[in-house]
Write a protein that holds these residues in place. Structure first.
Motif, PDB file in Angstrom:
ATOM      1  N   GLY A 106      48.922  78.367  78.801  1.00 16.02           N
ATOM      2  CA  GLY A 106      48.261  77.228  79.742  1.00 16.02           C
ATOM      3  C   GLY A 106      47.446  76.159  79.108  1.00 16.02           C
ATOM      4  O   GLY A 106      47.645  74.955  79.331  1.00 16.02           O
ATOM      5  N   THR A 107      46.837  76.627  77.930  1.00 20.92           N
ATOM      6  CA  THR A 107      45.935  75.767  77.490  1.00 20.92           C
ATOM      7  C   THR A 107      46.797  74.676  76.296  1.00 20.92           C
ATOM      8  O   THR A 107      46.346  73.377  76.449  1.00 20.92           O
ATOM      9  N   LEU A 108      47.596  75.324  75.756  1.00 18.09           N
ATOM     10  CA  LEU A 108      48.342  74.433  74.900  1.00 18.09           C
ATOM     11  C   LEU A 108      48.952  73.432  75.815  1.00 18.09           C
ATOM     12  O   LEU A 108      49.252  72.203  75.232  1.00 18.09           O
ATOM     13  N   ALA A 109      50.007  73.862  76.986  1.00 18.19           N
ATOM     14  CA  ALA A 109      50.479  73.013  77.457  1.00 18.19           C
ATOM     15  C   ALA A 109      49.519  71.686  78.285  1.00 18.19           C
ATOM     16  O   ALA A 109      50.075  70.516  78.061  1.00 18.19           O
ATOM     17  N   VAL A 110      48.481  72.205  78.787  1.00 13.33           N
ATOM     18  CA  VAL A 110      47.572  71.077  79.730  1.00 13.33           C
ATOM     19  C   VAL A 110      46.960  70.264  78.459  1.00 13.33           C
ATOM     20  O   VAL A 110      46.825  68.895  78.642  1.00 13.33           O
ATOM     21  N   SER A 111      46.473  70.881  77.429  1.00 17.46           N
ATOM     22  CA  SER A 111      45.547  70.164  76.368  1.00 17.46           C
ATOM     23  C   SER A 111      46.692  69.361  75.592  1.00 17.46           C
ATOM     24  O   SER A 111      46.344  67.996  75.337  1.00 17.46           O
ATOM     25  N   ALA A 112      47.857  69.608  75.493  1.00 17.91           N
ATOM     26  CA  ALA A 112      48.776  68.937  74.774  1.00 17.91           C
ATOM     27  C   ALA A 112      49.366  67.657  75.618  1.00 17.91           C
ATOM     28  O   ALA A 112      49.419  66.508  75.152  1.00 17.91           O
ATOM     29  N   LEU A 113      49.409  67.794  77.078  1.00 23.24           N
ATOM     30  CA  LEU A 113      49.800  66.425  77.984  1.00 23.24           C
ATOM     31  C   LEU A 113      48.418  65.794  78.096  1.00 23.24           C
ATOM     32  O   LEU A 113      48.664  64.328  77.863  1.00 23.24           O
ATOM     33  N   LEU A 114      47.257  66.167  78.071  1.00 21.19           N
ATOM     34  CA  LEU A 114      46.009  65.502  78.165  1.00 21.19           C
ATOM     35  C   LEU A 114      45.862  64.809  76.992  1.00 21.19           C
ATOM     36  O   LEU A 114      45.609  63.523  76.690  1.00 21.19           O
ATOM     37  N   ALA A 115      45.932  65.392  75.590  1.00 23.72           N
ATOM     38  CA  ALA A 115      45.783  64.725  74.306  1.00 23.72           C
ATOM     39  C   ALA A 115      47.094  63.606  74.285  1.00 23.72           C
ATOM     40  O   ALA A 115      46.518  62.495  73.695  1.00 23.72           O
ATOM     41  N   ALA A 116      48.070  63.905  74.728  1.00 19.99           N
ATOM     42  CA  ALA A 116      49.220  62.856  74.611  1.00 19.99           C
ATOM     43  C   ALA A 116      48.954  61.599  75.469  1.00 19.99           C
ATOM     44  O   ALA A 116      49.126  60.587  74.942  1.00 19.99           O
ATOM     45  N   ALA A 117      48.348  61.875  76.516  1.00 17.35           N
ATOM     46  CA  ALA A 117      48.044  60.820  77.454  1.00 17.35           C
ATOM     47  C   ALA A 117      46.931  60.030  76.981  1.00 17.35           C
ATOM     48  O   ALA A 117      46.884  58.682  76.945  1.00 17.35           O
ATOM     49  N   THR A 118      45.811  60.820  76.338  1.00 14.03           N
ATOM     50  CA  THR A 118      44.670  59.966  75.883  1.00 14.03           C
ATOM     51  C   THR A 118      45.261  59.005  74.692  1.00 14.03           C
ATOM     52  O   THR A 118      44.557  57.940  74.664  1.00 14.03           O
TER      53      THR A 118
END
Length: 125
Positions: A106-118
């Motif tokens: 979950g952390t990999l998925a959500v943080s990757a999406l958040l990092a990509a958007a940022t």
């Protein structure tokens, strides 16, 4: 030299924030709640998990905005996985490993999406 310091900070801030946020938001609450009908829930309340997500998400955004999205993802994932392992490993039944694996995924998925958007937003500015 300055780049190495920035790389370390971009990794250590999400990692440290994740560990400290786990302790602050979830680490103190280990007791399940029992409803009058006997059903159990918890030990965490929704507001605790949301607080953890917002806190760690801010650290991920900071690192990603500074141009280090991989460090943001790696740091937050390692921090939450380590904190969950330390918190849950004393339960003795071995099922905590499944929970830690879910935290990692979950952390990999959500943080990757958040990092990509940022990162995408940072490049636009």
């Amino acid at each position: 030299m300055r780049t190495k310091i920035a790389d370390r900070a971009s990794l250590l801030l999400p990692l440290t924030t994740a560990v400290l946020a786990w302790a602050a938001w979830l680490g103190w609450d280990g007791q399940k709640d029992v409803a009058p009908d006997g059903t159990e829930s918890g030990p965490y309340e929704v507001w605790q998990v949301l607080g953890l997500l917002v806190t760690v998400g801010a650290a991920v955004c900071w690192s990603a905005y500074r141009g280090r999205p991989r460090a943001a993802v790696a740091g937050s994932t390692a921090g939450l996985a380590g904190a969950a392992w330390a918190d849950w490993s004393g339960e003795g039944d071995g099922l905590f490993v499944v929970g830690v694996a879910m935290i990692v995924i979950g952390t990999l998925a959500v943080s990757a999406l958040l990092a990509a958007a940022t990162t995408a937003l940072a490049r636009r500015h």
